[in-house]
Design an enzyme around this catalytic site. Structure first.
Site, PDB file in Angstrom:
ATOM      1  N   GLY A  14       0.817  -1.210   0.000  1.00  0.00           N
ATOM      2  CA  GLY A  14       0.000   0.000   0.000  1.00  0.00           C
ATOM      3  C   GLY A  14       0.849   1.256   0.000  1.00  0.00           C
ATOM      4  O   GLY A  14       2.080   1.205   0.131  1.00  0.00           O
ATOM      5  N   ASP A  15       0.195   2.397  -0.235  1.00  0.00           N
ATOM      6  CA  ASP A  15       0.838   3.710  -0.220  1.00  0.00           C
ATOM      7  C   ASP A  15       1.950   3.837  -1.255  1.00  0.00           C
ATOM      8  O   ASP A  15       2.941   4.541  -1.040  1.00  0.00           O
ATOM      9  CB  ASP A  15       1.405   4.039   1.186  1.00  0.00           C
ATOM     10  CG  ASP A  15       0.323   3.982   2.243  1.00  0.00           C
ATOM     11  OD1 ASP A  15      -0.839   4.277   1.918  1.00  0.00           O
ATOM     12  OD2 ASP A  15       0.644   3.640   3.393  1.00  0.00           O
ATOM     13  N   LYS A  18      -0.450   5.386  -5.618  1.00  0.00           N
ATOM     14  CA  LYS A  18      -1.504   5.071  -6.591  1.00  0.00           C
ATOM     15  C   LYS A  18      -2.354   6.297  -6.910  1.00  0.00           C
ATOM     16  O   LYS A  18      -2.755   6.516  -8.052  1.00  0.00           O
ATOM     17  CB  LYS A  18      -2.430   3.966  -6.036  1.00  0.00           C
ATOM     18  CG  LYS A  18      -1.722   2.649  -5.772  1.00  0.00           C
ATOM     19  CD  LYS A  18      -2.645   1.628  -5.138  1.00  0.00           C
ATOM     20  CE  LYS A  18      -3.082   1.980  -3.736  1.00  0.00           C
ATOM     21  NZ  LYS A  18      -2.002   2.010  -2.724  1.00  0.00           N
ATOM     22  N   GLY A  19      -2.634   7.101  -5.858  1.00  0.00           N
ATOM     23  CA  GLY A  19      -3.512   8.268  -6.043  1.00  0.00           C
ATOM     24  C   GLY A  19      -2.993   9.184  -7.139  1.00  0.00           C
ATOM     25  O   GLY A  19      -3.731   9.602  -8.029  1.00  0.00           O
ATOM     26  N   ALA A  41      -8.148   3.140   2.880  1.00  0.00           N
ATOM     27  CA  ALA A  41      -7.266   3.721   1.860  1.00  0.00           C
ATOM     28  C   ALA A  41      -7.051   5.203   2.146  1.00  0.00           C
ATOM     29  O   ALA A  41      -7.916   5.875   2.702  1.00  0.00           O
ATOM     30  CB  ALA A  41      -7.890   3.545   0.480  1.00  0.00           C
ATOM     31  N   GLY A  42      -5.891   5.686   1.751  1.00  0.00           N
ATOM     32  CA  GLY A  42      -5.618   7.121   1.793  1.00  0.00           C
ATOM     33  C   GLY A  42      -4.814   7.417   0.548  1.00  0.00           C
ATOM     34  O   GLY A  42      -3.648   7.051   0.468  1.00  0.00           O
ATOM     35  N   HIS A  43      -5.468   7.989  -0.450  1.00  0.00           N
ATOM     36  CA  HIS A  43      -4.813   8.233  -1.740  1.00  0.00           C
ATOM     37  C   HIS A  43      -4.596   9.734  -1.907  1.00  0.00           C
ATOM     38  O   HIS A  43      -5.550  10.498  -1.879  1.00  0.00           O
ATOM     39  CB  HIS A  43      -5.676   7.688  -2.889  1.00  0.00           C
ATOM     40  CG  HIS A  43      -5.832   6.194  -2.852  1.00  0.00           C
ATOM     41  ND1 HIS A  43      -6.578   5.493  -3.756  1.00  0.00           N
ATOM     42  CD2 HIS A  43      -5.299   5.260  -2.020  1.00  0.00           C
ATOM     43  CE1 HIS A  43      -6.514   4.196  -3.473  1.00  0.00           C
ATOM     44  NE2 HIS A  43      -5.752   4.041  -2.420  1.00  0.00           N
ATOM     45  N   ARG A 146     -23.809 -12.604   6.239  1.00  0.00           N
ATOM     46  CA  ARG A 146     -25.081 -12.224   5.594  1.00  0.00           C
ATOM     47  C   ARG A 146     -26.191 -11.724   6.518  1.00  0.00           C
ATOM     48  O   ARG A 146     -26.732 -10.655   6.300  1.00  0.00           O
ATOM     49  CB  ARG A 146     -25.619 -13.358   4.695  1.00  0.00           C
ATOM     50  CG  ARG A 146     -24.719 -13.593   3.489  1.00  0.00           C
ATOM     51  CD  ARG A 146     -24.825 -14.993   2.977  1.00  0.00           C
ATOM     52  NE  ARG A 146     -24.356 -15.909   3.993  1.00  0.00           N
ATOM     53  CZ  ARG A 146     -24.534 -17.213   3.974  1.00  0.00           C
ATOM     54  NH1 ARG A 146     -25.219 -17.772   3.011  1.00  0.00           N
ATOM     55  NH2 ARG A 146     -24.050 -17.987   4.927  1.00  0.00           N
ATOM     56  N   GLN A 228      -4.986  -0.287  -1.240  1.00  0.00           N
ATOM     57  CA  GLN A 228      -3.975  -1.128  -0.578  1.00  0.00           C
ATOM     58  C   GLN A 228      -2.923  -1.612  -1.585  1.00  0.00           C
ATOM     59  O   GLN A 228      -2.652  -0.914  -2.538  1.00  0.00           O
ATOM     60  CB  GLN A 228      -4.650  -2.315   0.131  1.00  0.00           C
ATOM     61  CG  GLN A 228      -5.564  -1.909   1.301  1.00  0.00           C
ATOM     62  CD  GLN A 228      -6.903  -1.335   0.869  1.00  0.00           C
ATOM     63  OE1 GLN A 228      -7.609  -1.919   0.079  1.00  0.00           O
ATOM     64  NE2 GLN A 228      -7.275  -0.181   1.388  1.00  0.00           N
ATOM     65  N   GLY A 306      -1.994   8.604  10.128  1.00  0.00           N
ATOM     66  CA  GLY A 306      -0.882   9.427  10.609  1.00  0.00           C
ATOM     67  C   GLY A 306       0.257   8.609  11.221  1.00  0.00           C
ATOM     68  O   GLY A 306       1.248   9.171  11.684  1.00  0.00           O
TER      69      GLY A 306
HETATM   70  P1  GDP Z   1      -1.446   5.690  -2.240  1.00  0.00           P
HETATM   71  O1  GDP Z   1      -2.196   5.188  -1.060  1.00  0.00           O
HETATM   72  O2  GDP Z   1      -0.837   4.586  -3.039  1.00  0.00           O
HETATM   73  O3  GDP Z   1      -2.253   6.611  -3.111  1.00  0.00           O
HETATM   74  O4  GDP Z   1      -0.236   6.542  -1.670  1.00  0.00           O
HETATM   75  P2  GDP Z   1      -0.297   7.624  -0.471  1.00  0.00           P
HETATM   76  O5  GDP Z   1      -0.982   8.836  -0.957  1.00  0.00           O
HETATM   77  O6  GDP Z   1      -0.811   7.007   0.771  1.00  0.00           O
HETATM   78  O7  GDP Z   1       1.242   7.871  -0.207  1.00  0.00           O
HETATM   79  C1  GDP Z   1       2.079   8.348  -1.214  1.00  0.00           C
HETATM   80  C2  GDP Z   1       2.710   9.668  -0.717  1.00  0.00           C
HETATM   81  O8  GDP Z   1       3.774  10.017  -1.557  1.00  0.00           O
HETATM   82  C3  GDP Z   1       1.747  10.843  -0.770  1.00  0.00           C
HETATM   83  O9  GDP Z   1       2.061  11.731   0.252  1.00  0.00           O
HETATM   84  C4  GDP Z   1       2.034  11.455  -2.144  1.00  0.00           C
HETATM   85  O10 GDP Z   1       1.714  12.835  -2.208  1.00  0.00           O
HETATM   86  C5  GDP Z   1       3.510  11.253  -2.226  1.00  0.00           C
HETATM   87  N1  GDP Z   1       4.046  11.047  -3.576  1.00  0.00           N
HETATM   88  C6  GDP Z   1       3.491  10.393  -4.638  1.00  0.00           C
HETATM   89  N2  GDP Z   1       4.372  10.323  -5.658  1.00  0.00           N
HETATM   90  C7  GDP Z   1       5.503  10.929  -5.211  1.00  0.00           C
HETATM   91  C8  GDP Z   1       6.803  11.130  -5.784  1.00  0.00           C
HETATM   92  O11 GDP Z   1       7.099  10.720  -6.892  1.00  0.00           O
HETATM   93  N3  GDP Z   1       7.712  11.774  -5.000  1.00  0.00           N
HETATM   94  C9  GDP Z   1       7.446  12.203  -3.737  1.00  0.00           C
HETATM   95  N4  GDP Z   1       8.409  12.812  -3.076  1.00  0.00           N
HETATM   96  N5  GDP Z   1       6.241  12.031  -3.180  1.00  0.00           N
HETATM   97  C10 GDP Z   1       5.298  11.394  -3.904  1.00  0.00           C
HETATM   98  P1  IMO Z   2      -3.807   2.605   0.462  1.00  0.00           P
HETATM   99  O1  IMO Z   2      -4.958   2.379  -0.481  1.00  0.00           O
HETATM  100  C1  IMO Z   2      -1.224   0.975   3.570  1.00  0.00           C
HETATM  101  C2  IMO Z   2      -2.965  -2.023   6.221  1.00  0.00           C
HETATM  102  C3  IMO Z   2      -3.097  -1.601   7.664  1.00  0.00           C
HETATM  103  C4  IMO Z   2      -2.918  -2.935   8.354  1.00  0.00           C
HETATM  104  C5  IMO Z   2      -3.640  -3.890   7.412  1.00  0.00           C
HETATM  105  C6  IMO Z   2      -5.072  -4.207   7.822  1.00  0.00           C
HETATM  106  O2  IMO Z   2      -3.688   3.991   0.970  1.00  0.00           O
HETATM  107  O3  IMO Z   2      -2.541   2.062  -0.121  1.00  0.00           O
HETATM  108  P2  IMO Z   2      -7.332  -2.815   7.691  1.00  0.00           P
HETATM  109  O4  IMO Z   2      -7.712  -1.515   8.344  1.00  0.00           O
HETATM  110  O5  IMO Z   2      -7.445  -2.799   6.216  1.00  0.00           O
HETATM  111  O6  IMO Z   2      -8.028  -3.980   8.306  1.00  0.00           O
HETATM  112  O7  IMO Z   2      -5.774  -2.990   8.086  1.00  0.00           O
HETATM  113  O8  IMO Z   2      -3.643  -3.270   6.143  1.00  0.00           O
HETATM  114  N1  IMO Z   2      -3.594  -1.110   5.230  1.00  0.00           N
HETATM  115  C7  IMO Z   2      -2.914  -0.247   4.489  1.00  0.00           C
HETATM  116  N2  IMO Z   2      -1.603   0.061   4.481  1.00  0.00           N
HETATM  117  N3  IMO Z   2      -2.054   1.570   2.689  1.00  0.00           N
HETATM  118  C8  IMO Z   2      -3.367   1.257   2.679  1.00  0.00           C
HETATM  119  O9  IMO Z   2      -4.221   1.728   1.743  1.00  0.00           O
HETATM  120  C9  IMO Z   2      -3.860   0.336   3.626  1.00  0.00           C
HETATM  121  N4  IMO Z   2      -5.083  -0.162   3.893  1.00  0.00           N
HETATM  122  C10 IMO Z   2      -4.910  -1.060   4.880  1.00  0.00           C
HETATM  123  O10 IMO Z   2      -2.104  -0.673   8.016  1.00  0.00           O
HETATM  124  O11 IMO Z   2      -1.562  -3.289   8.363  1.00  0.00           O
HETATM  125 MG    MG Z   3      -2.253   5.448   1.010  1.00  0.00          MG
END
Ligand code: GDP
Ligand code: IMO
Ligand code: MG
Length: 434
Positions: A14-15, A18-19, A41-43, A146, A228, A306
């Site tokens: 995850g993270d 993707k966003g 999710a946090g995109h 269900r 994720q 956070g």
């Molecule tokens: P997601 O869950 O896959 O959408 O990713 P997140 O948003 O949770 O985490 C990615 C973090 O990296 C966010 O704070 C984005 O703003 C930042 N980000 C994305 N692409 C880049 C990059 O190429 N360089 C840097 N420095 N930050 C990026």
């Molecule tokens: P995005 O879409 C990173 C992780 C949690 C935990 C496990 C189970 O932003 O990439 P849950 O609340 O889903 O039951 O937690 O999955 N997790 C993520 N880690 N990015 C995410 O989403 C996640 N969504 C869930 O931290 O380890």
């Molecule tokens: Mg995220």
């Protein structure tokens, strides 16, 4: 005839960024669809000097003309959705029935799901999963069970909803009192709150599968936005330290109500290194100065909770598995700029156990392995202003090429900064981007 559709999935934990990639591709698409997960999710999308953190609303909402869909495979929290919709409206992004549709078959995250998520984690103590506490696991569990589940379509029938909430809350209250000594929840207050959510969301709740199947038959381009990452997949990830849905491209057909052929080009998003939030194996973790360097330069603190993310080197052995699992046709490499300034860069190309090379990657066999690293040259130049592959320092180009070589997939897009325009279009096959 090959479909024009695109599926964007995370290939790590995850993270992966993707966003930003979804936002970049969304302007070429008519629909952007979430098919798994929920408000866990946090995109993040950075555009026009503004930062948007999206949890439930698909990232396509920031592109005018895109219709966004929350598919049946999502566990839908109406309270979070409305907060997000109101927050976007306050920043000038209008969200309504014109650009957002919610599947009537999506399961609703109720207050008891969030409560159970927290109480269960507390009870597990040091053995906890480290969930986001968004009620994801308990909601999917009720979906499978269900008789204690509520779907989004039911939010629009206040009388039926009130009766159902009264019945389910009674069951949950008895369970929570027995297991956790928790005080009872007030069913009528919950029914009132959720009926009000239903009243506001009613114009958007519909049969989204039918909309998508028709759009696909008309040749309109659909983008499926994964949540994720593959290593968190309920079946194919590092169980039990996973989330509760099918997050890889395998989850698209059932989570959106489309045939497997609709998946289209699979773009696997990877970070130039690895991060993980919550518990579970992470062989390349660097719980040291390198991990801190990556965390600070990459601002690796959770978008949803956070929490500080655990950081480490790229695990190309795990990545190759995720590529095979998702069928990723190409990669999007993000946060490459974060690696600037390291003395050397390591990539894990295999594992050893008991002195012997591990032949086949198995997500259930990651605990206690020893990583085999390849060391690659690093670079010190900031690369955030690079817009063509040739602008990157030779060592950064070499890093990209090594990832391509190891995974056998081209890197289509390279992201060198959080902003929408800090992007290099490289070897993509996506029509309109190449
Ligand atoms: P997601 O869950 O896959 O959408 O990713 P997140 O948003 O949770 O985490 C990615 C973090 O990296 C966010 O704070 C984005 O703003 C930042 N980000 C994305 N692409 C880049 C990059 O190429 N360089 C840097 N420095 N930050 C990026
Ligand atoms: P995005 O879409 C990173 C992780 C949690 C935990 C496990 C189970 O932003 O990439 P849950 O609340 O889903 O039951 O937690 O999955 N997790 C993520 N880690 N990015 C995410 O989403 C996640 N969504 C869930 O931290 O380890
Ligand atoms: Mg995220």
């Amino acid at each position: 005839m090959p479909t024009k559709n695109v599926t964007v999935v995370g290939l790590q934990w995850g993270d992966e960024g993707k966003g930003k990639i979804v936002d970049a591709l969304a302007r070429r698409c008519r629909y952007v669809v979430r098919y798994c997960g929920g408000a866990n999710a946090g995109h993040t999308v950075n555009t026009g000097g503004q930062k948007f953190a999206m949890h439930l609303i698909p990232c396509g909402v920031l592109n005018p003309g895109v219709i966004n869909i929350i598919g049946n495979g999502v566990v839908f929290d109406p309270v979070v959705a409305l907060e997000e919709i109101d927050g976007l409206a306050a920043r000038g992004v209008a969200v309504g029935a014109d650009n957002l549709r919610i599947s009537s078959a999506a399961h609703v995250v109720m207050p008891w799901h969030k409560l159970q998520d927290s109480l269960s984690e507390q009870a597990l103590g040091s053995g906890k999963i480290g969930t986001t506490a968004r009620g994801i696991g308990p909601c999917y569990a009720d979906k499978a069970y269900r008789s204690t589940a509520i779907r989004a379509g039911e939010l629009t029938d206040p009388a039926g909803l009130r009766d159902k909430i009264a019945r389910i809350a009674e069951i949950k209250n008895r369970i929570f009192a027995a297991l956790y000594n928790a005080p009872p929840m007030d069913a009528s207050a919950i029914a009132k709150q959720y009926a009000e959510c239903g009243r506001r969301l009613a114009p958007m709740i519909c049969n989204t599968g039918a909309i998508l199947r028709q759009a696909i038959s008309q040749g309109q381009r659909v983008l499926f936005e994964g949540g994720q990452g593959s290593m968190l997949d309920i079946d194919h990830g590092t169980y039990p330290f996973v989330t509760s849905s099918s997050v890889s491209s395998c989850g698209v057909p059932s989570g959106a109500g489309v045939p497997p052929s609709a998946v289209g080009v699979v773009v696997g998003v990877i970070k130039a290194y690895t991060s993980r939030v919550g518990a579970g194996p992470f062989p390349t973790e660097q719980d040291n100065a390198i991990g801190s360097y990556l965390r600070e330069r990459g601002h690796e603190y959770g978008t949803t909770t956070g929490r500080a993310r655990r950081c480490g080197w790229l695990d190309a052995f795990a990545l190759r598995y995720a590529v095979e699992l998702t069928g990723a046709n190409e990669l999007a490499l993000s946060l490459l700029d974060v690696l600037t300034g390291l003395e050397e860069i390591k990539v894990c190309t295999g594992y050893r156990r008991d002195g012997r090379a591990v032949e086949t990657f198995d997500p259930a066999g990651m605990e206690g392995v020893e990583c085999v690293y390849e060391t690659l040259p690093a670079w010190d130049q900031e690369i955030g202003a690079c817009r063509r592959f040739g602008d990157l320092p030779p060592a950064a180009q070499g890093y990209v090429k090594r990832i391509e070589q190891f995974t056998g997939r081209p890197v289509g897009i390279i992201s060198v900064g959080a902003d929408r325009d800090a992007t290099i279009t490289h070897q993509t096959s996506i029509e309109g981007l190449a």
